[in-house]
Design an enzyme around this catalytic site. Structure first.
Site, PDB file in Angstrom:
ATOM      1  N   PRO A   1     -58.657  -4.128  16.411  1.00 50.39           N
ATOM      2  CA  PRO A   1     -57.805  -4.251  15.219  1.00 50.39           C
ATOM      3  C   PRO A   1     -58.114  -5.527  14.427  1.00 50.39           C
ATOM      4  O   PRO A   1     -58.107  -6.619  14.971  1.00 50.39           O
ATOM      5  CB  PRO A   1     -56.385  -4.307  15.786  1.00 50.39           C
ATOM      6  N   GLU A   2     -58.427  -5.354  13.145  1.00 55.85           N
ATOM      7  CA  GLU A   2     -58.623  -6.480  12.236  1.00 55.85           C
ATOM      8  C   GLU A   2     -57.494  -6.438  11.211  1.00 55.85           C
ATOM      9  O   GLU A   2     -56.547  -5.682  11.382  1.00 55.85           O
ATOM     10  CB  GLU A   2     -60.015  -6.382  11.597  1.00 55.85           C
TER      11      GLU A   2
ATOM     12  N   ARG B   1     -57.906  -2.531  27.629  1.00 56.90           N
ATOM     13  CA  ARG B   1     -58.663  -3.629  28.232  1.00 56.90           C
ATOM     14  C   ARG B   1     -57.798  -4.807  28.680  1.00 56.90           C
ATOM     15  O   ARG B   1     -58.300  -5.755  29.263  1.00 56.90           O
ATOM     16  CB  ARG B   1     -59.710  -4.141  27.247  1.00 56.90           C
TER      17      ARG B   1
END
Ligand SMILES: [Zn+2]
Length: 280
Positions: A2-3, A113
């Site tokens: 996500p940016e 993750r």
């Protein structure tokens, strides 16, 4: 990963759903390391009874403002997603933390993750201290060319890593940095100190352009990113260079796209549209 556009999309979605709801507490599933500031039981006590008063974004952080000056802040890192659900809804895979509301709805933090983090700041100062080193927000009016030019003029070295380091400007990750360099016609290894004023202007405008396009398309879902409702964004269908296959033709000039490693990140670029030599 996500940016800015993915985080902004999530914040806009969750804002509609969370404001006015009152926290009951935190249910911890596993992986305590995701709690960055307080252990789960302590965080649970500290947010119990607090109401959500607002949702904002700072860089790639989701900021949930609470009553009594507190704020719950999320960084999703590689693969974190936030979902708003009813307690009876089936649990998404990789849900590690659940923030329950009094009305039997909940905010779930899922992360394949497990690099994602949640922070609880007890007052404005704690929050601002955490954000102290971040650069300006590219989509705010305060981010003007004069400021960008002034900061960039003091920097040296290759452009790609500079765009990722969050001090010149926040919110760009690998995807949007690759896209912004393509749109501005600048090679990822071009050195910042060699840019002309016109090139800096192009880069400034390209950063805004690719981020705004990303928000319009509700984010880029290449691997794990989903919005607050669990839906994919569509910006992956509109990328210029990022995630193209090696040798696929550039949409502008037909030259095969090249993939190179810059600072350990996959860097997609068109050698014709983005020459290394200084521009005019
Ligand atoms: Zn090209």
């Amino acid at each position: 990963v996500p940016e800015l556009p993915e985080v902004e999309t999530t914040v806009r979605d969750l804002r509609q759903m969370l404001i006015g709801r009152r926290f009951k507490g935190v249910t911890f599933q596993d992986w305590e390391r995701m709690f960055a500031t307080h252990p789960p039981t302590v965080m649970s006590q500290l947010i119990k009874g607090e109401e959500v008063t607002g949702l904002t974004r700072r860089a790639k952080y989701v900021v949930i403002e609470l009553t009594n000056g507190k704020s719950l802040v999320f960084h999703r890192k590689m693969s974190g997603n936030l979902f708003y659900r009813h307690t009876e809804d089936e649990l998404e895979k990789y849900t590690h933390i659940i923030f329950g509301f009094e009305d039997e709805s909940e905010l779930r933090f899922s992360d394949l993750r497990k690099f994602g983090r949640v922070y609880l700041f007890l007052d404005e100062k704690e929050k601002l201290d955490h954000f102290a080193k971040l650069g300006p927000e590219p989509l705010e009016d305060s981010f003007d060319f004069a400021h960008f030019n002034a900061v960039l003029s003091k920097r040296k070295g290759a452009l790609k890593p500079l765009l990722l380091d969050q001090t010149l400007v926040v919110g760009l990750g690998n995807i949007y940095a690759n896209e912004a360099l393509f749109v501005s016609g600048l090679h990822p290894l071009r050195r910042a100190e060699t840019l002309t004023e016109a090139e800096k202007q192009k880069l400034f405008l390209a950063i805004r352009q690719v981020l705004e396009k990303g928000i319009e398309n509700r984010g880029t879902s290449l691997s794990d990113y989903l919005d607050g409702n669990g839906q994919k964004g569509s910006n992956q269908e509109h990328l210029f260079v990022h995630f193209k296959k090696k040798g696929e033709p550039c949409e502008t000039c037909g030259t095969p796209i090249e993939i190179m490693r810059v600072g350990q990140r996959s860097t997609y670029m068109c050698p014709t549209c983005q020459p290394l030599s200084s521009g005019q």
